[in-house]
Design a protein around this motif. Structure first.
Motif, PDB file in Angstrom:
ATOM      1  N   SER A   2       0.811  -1.199   0.000  1.00 29.23           N
ATOM      2  CA  SER A   2       0.000   0.000   0.000  1.00 29.23           C
ATOM      3  C   SER A   2       0.851   1.258   0.000  1.00 29.23           C
ATOM      4  O   SER A   2       1.964   1.275   0.494  1.00 29.23           O
ATOM      5  CB  SER A   2      -0.870  -0.016   1.253  1.00 29.23           C
ATOM      6  N   THR A   3       0.302   2.308  -0.552  1.00 31.41           N
ATOM      7  CA  THR A   3       0.963   3.602  -0.479  1.00 31.41           C
ATOM      8  C   THR A   3       0.273   4.483   0.543  1.00 31.41           C
ATOM      9  O   THR A   3       0.545   5.664   0.623  1.00 31.41           O
ATOM     10  CB  THR A   3       0.954   4.301  -1.852  1.00 31.41           C
ATOM     11  N   GLN A 100      -1.634  -1.271   7.937  1.00 32.69           N
ATOM     12  CA  GLN A 100      -1.759  -0.254   6.888  1.00 32.69           C
ATOM     13  C   GLN A 100      -1.031  -0.659   5.603  1.00 32.69           C
ATOM     14  O   GLN A 100      -0.979   0.122   4.677  1.00 32.69           O
ATOM     15  CB  GLN A 100      -1.217   1.086   7.369  1.00 32.69           C
ATOM     16  N   ILE A 101      -0.468  -1.842   5.589  1.00 33.75           N
ATOM     17  CA  ILE A 101       0.236  -2.331   4.400  1.00 33.75           C
ATOM     18  C   ILE A 101      -0.587  -3.441   3.780  1.00 33.75           C
ATOM     19  O   ILE A 101      -0.965  -4.405   4.439  1.00 33.75           O
ATOM     20  CB  ILE A 101       1.646  -2.855   4.753  1.00 33.75           C
ATOM     21  N   TYR A 102      -0.849  -3.291   2.495  1.00 33.11           N
ATOM     22  CA  TYR A 102      -1.527  -4.352   1.755  1.00 33.11           C
ATOM     23  C   TYR A 102      -0.461  -5.198   1.078  1.00 33.11           C
ATOM     24  O   TYR A 102       0.417  -4.677   0.408  1.00 33.11           O
ATOM     25  CB  TYR A 102      -2.464  -3.755   0.697  1.00 33.11           C
ATOM     26  N   TYR A 103      -0.520  -6.493   1.275  1.00 29.57           N
ATOM     27  CA  TYR A 103       0.434  -7.409   0.644  1.00 29.57           C
ATOM     28  C   TYR A 103      -0.321  -8.667   0.248  1.00 29.57           C
ATOM     29  O   TYR A 103      -1.392  -8.966   0.766  1.00 29.57           O
ATOM     30  CB  TYR A 103       1.593  -7.740   1.595  1.00 29.57           C
ATOM     31  N   ARG A 104       0.248  -9.386  -0.691  1.00 28.42           N
ATOM     32  CA  ARG A 104      -0.357 -10.636  -1.120  1.00 28.42           C
ATOM     33  C   ARG A 104       0.742 -11.568  -1.588  1.00 28.42           C
ATOM     34  O   ARG A 104       1.821 -11.152  -1.986  1.00 28.42           O
ATOM     35  CB  ARG A 104      -1.361 -10.403  -2.240  1.00 28.42           C
ATOM     36  N   LYS A 105       0.431 -12.863  -1.568  1.00 25.77           N
ATOM     37  CA  LYS A 105       1.376 -13.859  -2.046  1.00 25.77           C
ATOM     38  C   LYS A 105       1.182 -14.022  -3.545  1.00 25.77           C
ATOM     39  O   LYS A 105       0.057 -13.971  -4.041  1.00 25.77           O
ATOM     40  CB  LYS A 105       1.151 -15.199  -1.350  1.00 25.77           C
ATOM     41  N   LYS A 106       2.269 -14.210  -4.250  1.00 31.88           N
ATOM     42  CA  LYS A 106       2.185 -14.408  -5.694  1.00 31.88           C
ATOM     43  C   LYS A 106       1.788 -15.833  -5.998  1.00 31.88           C
ATOM     44  O   LYS A 106       2.094 -16.752  -5.323  1.00 31.88           O
ATOM     45  CB  LYS A 106       3.518 -14.099  -6.362  1.00 31.88           C
TER      46      LYS A 106
END
Length: 106
Positions: A2-3, A100-106
């Motif tokens: 996320s930004t 507040q950080i959006y992350y995902r696994k590839k």
């Protein structure tokens, strides 16, 4: 990632111990959590560097004489503000802990 940014001055600049078990629970793997924080810290670092250079470039005088150095009080104050900010890894870790950080696994 996320930004979504918090105010850069609202993060505590002091280093404190962190709960690694809580970090692990967010992604299921401590090393993956650290990788997420690391990538976000790199993003923050680049952004801060670009902002600082952009602000300091406003004071740049392009002249023929390279020996003349002009110290500007506003330029010094801007530099001091950035020096007092929490470093990028601390900001990234705060964002990670506050979800507040959006992350995902590839």
């Amino acid at each position: 990632m996320s930004t979504n940014r918090r105010s850069l001055t609202s993060v505590n600049p002091l280093v404190e111990t962190r709960d690694v078990i809580a970090m692990k629970e967010k992604t299921g793997n401590l090393y993956e959590s650290i990788a997420v924080v690391s990538r976000r810290a790199n993003q923050i670092s680049v952004t801060m560097k670009e902002e600082l250079h952009r602000k300091l470039d406003e004071f740049t005088v392009h002249g023929d004489n390279l020996e003349e150095v002009h110290e500007n009080k506003e330029q010094i104050e801007i530099s001091r503000i950035y020096e007092r900010m929490a470093n990028a890894p601390l900001q990234a870790l705060t964002e990670f802990n506050d979800d507040q950080i959006y992350y995902r696994k590839k």
